[in-house]
Motif scaffolding. Structure first.
Motif, PDB file in Angstrom:
ATOM      1  N   GLY A 106       0.820  -1.208   0.000  1.00  0.00           N
ATOM      2  CA  GLY A 106       0.000   0.000   0.000  1.00  0.00           C
ATOM      3  C   GLY A 106       0.853   1.257   0.000  1.00  0.00           C
ATOM      4  O   GLY A 106       0.530   2.250  -0.658  1.00  0.00           O
ATOM      5  N   THR A 107       1.965   1.200   0.732  1.00  0.00           N
ATOM      6  CA  THR A 107       2.894   2.327   0.738  1.00  0.00           C
ATOM      7  C   THR A 107       3.515   2.534  -0.633  1.00  0.00           C
ATOM      8  O   THR A 107       3.628   3.670  -1.122  1.00  0.00           O
ATOM      9  CB  THR A 107       4.002   2.090   1.781  1.00  0.00           C
ATOM     10  OG1 THR A 107       3.409   1.902   3.076  1.00  0.00           O
ATOM     11  CG2 THR A 107       4.962   3.269   1.843  1.00  0.00           C
ATOM     12  N   ALA A 108       3.919   1.443  -1.291  1.00  0.00           N
ATOM     13  CA  ALA A 108       4.489   1.552  -2.639  1.00  0.00           C
ATOM     14  C   ALA A 108       3.482   2.148  -3.616  1.00  0.00           C
ATOM     15  O   ALA A 108       3.833   2.992  -4.462  1.00  0.00           O
ATOM     16  CB  ALA A 108       4.942   0.174  -3.114  1.00  0.00           C
ATOM     17  N   LEU A 109       2.233   1.725  -3.508  1.00  0.00           N
ATOM     18  CA  LEU A 109       1.194   2.251  -4.388  1.00  0.00           C
ATOM     19  C   LEU A 109       0.982   3.739  -4.150  1.00  0.00           C
ATOM     20  O   LEU A 109       0.822   4.526  -5.097  1.00  0.00           O
ATOM     21  CB  LEU A 109      -0.108   1.480  -4.150  1.00  0.00           C
ATOM     22  CG  LEU A 109      -1.250   1.711  -5.135  1.00  0.00           C
ATOM     23  CD1 LEU A 109      -0.825   1.345  -6.549  1.00  0.00           C
ATOM     24  CD2 LEU A 109      -2.470   0.900  -4.711  1.00  0.00           C
ATOM     25  N   GLY A 110       1.010   4.155  -2.880  1.00  0.00           N
ATOM     26  CA  GLY A 110       0.846   5.571  -2.549  1.00  0.00           C
ATOM     27  C   GLY A 110       1.990   6.423  -3.067  1.00  0.00           C
ATOM     28  O   GLY A 110       1.780   7.532  -3.580  1.00  0.00           O
ATOM     29  N   VAL A 111       3.214   5.906  -2.953  1.00  0.00           N
ATOM     30  CA  VAL A 111       4.376   6.626  -3.482  1.00  0.00           C
ATOM     31  C   VAL A 111       4.241   6.783  -4.992  1.00  0.00           C
ATOM     32  O   VAL A 111       4.512   7.855  -5.548  1.00  0.00           O
ATOM     33  CB  VAL A 111       5.681   5.879  -3.126  1.00  0.00           C
ATOM     34  CG1 VAL A 111       6.861   6.480  -3.891  1.00  0.00           C
ATOM     35  CG2 VAL A 111       5.945   5.950  -1.634  1.00  0.00           C
ATOM     36  N   GLY A 112       3.800   5.731  -5.677  1.00  0.00           N
ATOM     37  CA  GLY A 112       3.635   5.799  -7.124  1.00  0.00           C
ATOM     38  C   GLY A 112       2.596   6.820  -7.538  1.00  0.00           C
ATOM     39  O   GLY A 112       2.798   7.570  -8.512  1.00  0.00           O
ATOM     40  N   ALA A 113       1.484   6.875  -6.802  1.00  0.00           N
ATOM     41  CA  ALA A 113       0.428   7.833  -7.139  1.00  0.00           C
ATOM     42  C   ALA A 113       0.891   9.274  -6.906  1.00  0.00           C
ATOM     43  O   ALA A 113       0.661  10.158  -7.749  1.00  0.00           O
ATOM     44  CB  ALA A 113      -0.816   7.534  -6.316  1.00  0.00           C
ATOM     45  N   ALA A 114       1.545   9.516  -5.775  1.00  0.00           N
ATOM     46  CA  ALA A 114       1.964  10.882  -5.444  1.00  0.00           C
ATOM     47  C   ALA A 114       3.054  11.390  -6.386  1.00  0.00           C
ATOM     48  O   ALA A 114       2.939  12.474  -6.970  1.00  0.00           O
ATOM     49  CB  ALA A 114       2.448  10.927  -3.990  1.00  0.00           C
ATOM     50  N   LEU A 115       4.115  10.615  -6.542  1.00  0.00           N
ATOM     51  CA  LEU A 115       5.216  11.062  -7.400  1.00  0.00           C
ATOM     52  C   LEU A 115       4.856  10.948  -8.880  1.00  0.00           C
ATOM     53  O   LEU A 115       5.398  11.694  -9.711  1.00  0.00           O
ATOM     54  CB  LEU A 115       6.478  10.260  -7.093  1.00  0.00           C
ATOM     55  CG  LEU A 115       7.028  10.454  -5.676  1.00  0.00           C
ATOM     56  CD1 LEU A 115       8.348   9.710  -5.499  1.00  0.00           C
ATOM     57  CD2 LEU A 115       7.214  11.929  -5.359  1.00  0.00           C
ATOM     58  N   GLY A 116       3.941  10.052  -9.222  1.00  0.00           N
ATOM     59  CA  GLY A 116       3.460   9.985 -10.597  1.00  0.00           C
ATOM     60  C   GLY A 116       2.731  11.258 -10.990  1.00  0.00           C
ATOM     61  O   GLY A 116       2.880  11.749 -12.119  1.00  0.00           O
TER      62      GLY A 116
END
Length: 436
Positions: A106-116
């Motif tokens: 879930g943390t990896a997905l959140g990082v991807g959404a924010a920095l994406g």
């Protein structure tokens, strides 16, 4: 999670049989790591070779800038999400592992959404040749980072076969995506094809694990792992950020074509780099197992690991020097002649990096985040100064030699810090890191 290999080793078994069983288990996990990285690297290698051959050195330079940007974001995700998972949840109970993977992914997905989102806005603002590639990368980052998180989760559990299958799914999905991208014939199209196929594999990872990424618990994961996560974040970003700064600086000093030449030389080392990265997926979990089961063997394990990788890099580089020009042109097209001049320094740099990874795995297993952070900051500073200083003095070739010298120097520091950490542990034993 308790692995099948661990279940077969009981107190009643003879010591020799237990050692043989442990060695077979280790070889099996390392083999799956290599197989997984081979599958992963094939997709990256095919995309890179096609861009180099079809779109020329300048367009390949644009692709390389997007690639190193992805590397920075990937290392942000690993530092915050999967690196703490690997250190603290290798070989734990299934319940503990599943809960940790849900929060970590879930943390990896959140990082991807924010920095994406940031990458998308930057790409739209840049325009030109570079902007569309960055915008497409931003759209694809959540899927790319989630797929990577599944790989590390499976290796943490000792289930490398699942990681391998996941990357095979990525490769299969890449084929039709590449066909569509070839018709568009642009860097942005190939970035989309690469990212979309990774997103398919990320969805399959959910089916494999049966674990739903808990995006809402990302903040809790960051809070629980803050003693390791934030140091690993700085450490990882300094590594990939140094590569990005060197690429941007080289493009400004020499030209975007120089970035393509460096990336072309790195592609020539692609099969070996696949081995290096494949081992990196399992070295920290294996070092953590060695530390728990036979802590006195950790130093030897790290030395064999690093020395073997350095020797293999030198052998591969020697083979590349014997490559006929005709074969090199077949692989890289017009990029070959500029890339061939960089084989020797880049090989030495990769050998130095391989030697250092052995010490880095040991420091990670020990949980010595402060020491590994100091090492990485020093190595990154040397990398940037050597790469850009060399570019000012002698162009692309000078930059490659500067990076090689910096990498060897950084490796020496990694080993000095590991030796100090092992001595410190011997004189002041510390409790095992938490796994819940």
């Amino acid at each position: 999670m308790t692995t099948e290999e661990e279940k077969t080793t009981t107190p009643a078994a003879p010591a020799g049989q237990a050692r043989r069983t442990a060695k077979r288990a280790l070889v099996g996990r390392l083999s799956w790591g290599l197989a997984d990285q081979a599958a992963s690297s094939v997709s990256n290698f095919v995309v890179g070779i096609y861009v180099a051959r079809s779109l020329g050195v300048t367009a390949f330079g644009v692709f390389s800038l997007a690639w190193v940007t992805y590397g920075v974001v990937l290392n942000v995700s690993r530092g915050l999400a999967t690196d703490p998972l690997v250190v603290r949840f290798s070989g734990v109970s299934d319940t503990s592992w599943r809960g940790a993977v849900a929060r970590s992914s879930g943390t990896a997905l959140g990082v991807g959404a924010a920095l994406g989102a940031v990458c998308l806005l930057v790409g739209l603002g840049l325009g030109g040749r570079v902007g569309p590639a960055f915008a497409c990368l931003g759209v694809m980052l959540p899927g790319l980072l989630l797929q990577d998180a599944w790989r590390f989760s499976f290796f943490t559990a000792g289930a490398g076969r699942k990681a391998f299958v996941n990357d095979v799914v990525w490769g299969v999905a890449l084929v039709p995506a590449m066909v569509v991208a070839a018709r568009v014939d642009s860097v942005a199209a190939f970035v989309l094809a690469w990212g979309a196929s990774a997103t398919v594999a990320a969805g399959y990872g959910y089916l494999q694990s049966g674990i739903r990424p808990r995006l809402t618990e990302a903040r809790g994961w960051l809070r629980e792992q803050r003693d390791l996560g934030y140091r690993y974040l700085v450490e990882n970003v300094s590594l990939s950020g140094a590569s990005q700064l060197r690429a941007y600086g080289l493009g400004a000093i020499v030209g975007v074509g120089a970035v393509g030449a460096v990336r072309g030389a790195e592609l020539l080392l692609g099969p070996f780099l696949a081995v290096l990265m494949g081992l990196s997926l399992v070295t920290v979990p294996e070092a953590a197992r060695v530390l728990r089961q036979a802590p006195q063997r950790l130093g030897k394990f790290c030395l064999l690991l690093g020395g073997g990788q350095a020797a293999a890099a030198l052998l591969w580089g020697g083979a590349l020097l014997l490559m006929p020009d005709r074969l090199g042109e077949f692989v890289l097209g017009g990029v070959w002649h500029s890339a061939a001049e960089l084989i020797v320094p880049i090989t030495l740099g990769v050998a130095g990096a391989g030697l250092g990874t052995g010490a880095a795995a040991g420091l990670r297993a020990l949980g010595a985040a402060r020491r590994s952070l100091r090492c990485q900051l020093f190595a990154s500073a040397c990398y940037v100064s050597g790469g850009l200083g060399g570019a000012v003095v002698a162009g692309t070739v000078g930059s490659a030699w500067g990076v090689a010298a910096a990498t060897v120097s950084g490796s020496a520091v990694w080993w000095l810090q590991l030796r100090s950490a092992l001595r410190e542990r011997h004189h002041n034993p510390v409790p095992e890191v938490r796994t819940s």
